[in-house]
Design an enzyme around this catalytic site. Structure first.
Site, PDB file in Angstrom:
ATOM      1  N   GLU A   1       0.802  -1.216   0.000  1.00 21.14           N
ATOM      2  CA  GLU A   1       0.000   0.000   0.000  1.00 21.14           C
ATOM      3  C   GLU A   1       0.838   1.272   0.000  1.00 21.14           C
ATOM      4  OE1 GLU A   1      -1.927  -1.114   3.565  1.00 21.14           O
ATOM      5  OE2 GLU A   1      -3.757  -1.765   2.567  1.00 21.14           O
TER       6      GLU A   1
ATOM      7  N   LYS B   1       2.633  10.562   0.908  1.00 23.55           N
ATOM      8  CA  LYS B   1       3.799   9.965   1.567  1.00 23.55           C
ATOM      9  C   LYS B   1       5.039  10.781   1.239  1.00 23.55           C
ATOM     10  CE  LYS B   1       6.749   5.842   1.506  1.00 23.55           C
ATOM     11  NZ  LYS B   1       6.976   4.510   0.924  1.00 23.55           N
TER      12      LYS B   1
ATOM     13  N   ILE C   1       6.023  -1.705  -6.597  1.00 20.70           N
ATOM     14  CA  ILE C   1       5.370  -1.032  -7.717  1.00 20.70           C
ATOM     15  C   ILE C   1       6.398  -0.271  -8.550  1.00 20.70           C
ATOM     16  CG2 ILE C   1       3.786   0.876  -8.265  1.00 20.70           C
ATOM     17  CD1 ILE C   1       1.881  -0.235  -6.186  1.00 20.70           C
TER      18      ILE C   1
END
Length: 493
Positions: free
Chosen positions: A48, A77, A341
């Protein structure tokens, strides 16, 4: 330009599959892109937290930030807070910002160390995004060309896959529901077609393997050997569980807390908190690791913890014949720096330009494979750095990590830093010199000698410049909205 691959089949959904389908449909409009997935298999979907490069992928794919955040319960973030990694009770921050000049007579960190003034606080106070994170503040970037800091996102991985699926379908991607039961091979060893449980067959010119840990095509069918990193990264299990949000406001950063035989993540979303415990099963049993995770939660668990088993490493070649592996099908590195990712995106970023030119040459495929292998190795080294500099000796894992022989590539980088203050960078790095500096500084690992050139700037001038930078950053951050307030305005658009 038309690609030689007219029919591209993506095997597996999840973030990897739908990122691939979205990117391929956007970049190769002359090709037919079909994705096959099975609802009964599902996706891993625990990752996540992301790396700033995801924003580049979103720009190329034409994804609106507000729409994406609304659809995925996303938050911002600015980096990662590491707790208890050097010693218990200490923390440091890996920022997505910068520390000014890193080399030569103007190296900011060098003058910070040379001046040695307690009134300057920590090195992090010389970095805009570190101060933003510490105060829970956030604001958007004025422009991508001249950005004073960088950022990434936290989001629900399952919702992200669904968001990308809707986008990909609008762009002409075909979705086929079905479970693959057999793979037909070509005479040259490549894949000709896939057979589904209901008898249907899917033929293709190029297959993108996004089948997760199963690695259905690259691993199981083509039997591509696996480069095992578990000697250096012995963690091989992870418990994951969501919990109710509780306590302080949404923090614009991930938290990684070192534990007895691994570490725990905390990832704040708008509707819940993602939690996990990554651990080495040779040093702790699964139930004890589960109990340690549950003890870390801020609020009540929203589900039973789920256990994942893995081996760190990667397939020795990610592109074999007409099969390209992406995501977990190509390899896995523990999620300490949220690179899963990023590796998907990097694979696509290197693959698509080759496909746009036409059918790639053997040399181009070899270059792709060499580059991806190097990238796994570079990120491996960066993750090891977090462990090998520890002063902890309170558990078998920490004693092992502090004493083990390092990969030569990492040993050289550490030597260059320790001896000469050089933040050496190879090709195919996943993290820039600012990130390496953040870990060295956070772990209290500094060069043994200062560069004499730094002393050419009078100490008073250096101190004055550092104080001014610190005060300017503090004033900028004080004027910013809180992360909560900025996020509420963004998702309300």
């Amino acid at each position: 330009m038309d690609t030689a691959y007219k029919r591209i089949v993506v095997v597996g959904g999840g973030a990897a599959g739908w990122m691939a389908a979205t990117a391929l449909a956007t970049a190769l409009p002359a090709s037919t892109v079909e994705l096959v997935e099975s609802e009964e298999i599902g996706i891993v979907g625990v990752g996540e937290a992301t790396f700033p490069s995801i924003r580049h992928f979103h720009r190329l794919a034409g994804i609106d930030e507000a729409e994406f955040l609304r659809a995925t319960n996303g938050t911002y973030k600015l980096g990662i807070e590491f707790r208890d990694w050097r010693i218990q009770g200490e923390s440091y921050f890996h920022t997505f910002g910068d520390f000014g000049d890193l080399t030569g007579p103007d190296a900011l960190w060098g003058h910070f160390r040379r001046v040695g003034d307690a009134g300057l606080g920590t090195l992090g106070e010389q970095c805009l995004s570190s101060v933003m994170a510490s105060q829970g503040r956030f604001q958007g970037l004025p422009s991508e060309e001249n950005k004073p800091f960088n950022y990434a996102y936290h989001f629900d991985a399952a919702l992200y896959a669904g968001f990308l699926r809707a986008l990909a379908l609008k762009r002409g991607v075909r979705r086929t529901e079905g479970r693959i039961v057999d793979v037909a091979r070509r005479a040259d060893g490549g894949v000709a077609s896939l057979k589904l449980a209901d008898g249907r067959e899917l033929a293709g010119d190029l297959f993108i393997d996004c089948s997760g840990f199963a690695s259905l095509l690259l691993g199981r069918t083509l039997d591509v050997p696996f480069a095992d990193f578990s000697h250096w990264l012995p963690v091989d299990r992870a418990w994951a569980v969501p919990s109710e949000p509780s306590g302080p406001a949404l923090t614009p950063y991930t938290r990684a807390t070192a534990l007895e035989a691994g570490w725990a993540w905390r990832i704040p979303l708008r509707n819940r908190v993602g939690n996990g415990h990554v651990f080495a099963s040779r040093y702790i049993d699964e139930e004890r690791a589960r109990d340690q995770l549950l003890a870390q939660l801020d609020g009540p668990a929203l589900a039973e913890p789920r256990l994942l088993r893995f081996t760190t490493g990667h397939r020795q070649r990610c592109w074999v014949h007409n099969v390209v592996g992406l995501g977990l099908a190509s390899g896995f590195l523990e999620p300490l720096e949220s690179t899963s990712i990023f590796l998907i995106q990097s694979g696509l970023g290197n693959l698509i330009p080759l496909l746009q030119k036409g059918r790639p040459t053997t040399a181009e495929v070899g270059g792709y494979n060499a580059g991806m292998a190097r990238q796994f190795e570079r990120i491996r080294d960066f993750i090891i750095l977090h462990y090998c500099l520890t002063a902890r000796r309170d558990g078998e894992l920490w004693r092992h990590m502090a004493s083990m022989e390092l990969p030569e590539t990492l040993a050289y980088k550490i030597h260059a830093w320790r001896q000469a203050g050089v933040l050496h960078q190879y090709q195919w790095e996943g993290f820039d010199a600012n990130s390496w500096l953040a870990i060295h500084a956070g772990m209290g690992h500094w060069p043994e000698r200062a560069d004499p050139e730094l002393a050419e700037l009078p100490r008073d001038e250096a101190l004055r410049a550092l104080r001014q930078r610190r005060e300017t950053i503090a004033a900028l951050v004080a004027a910013m909205p809180t992360h909560d307030a900025y996020l509420r305005r963004m998702v309300a658009r």
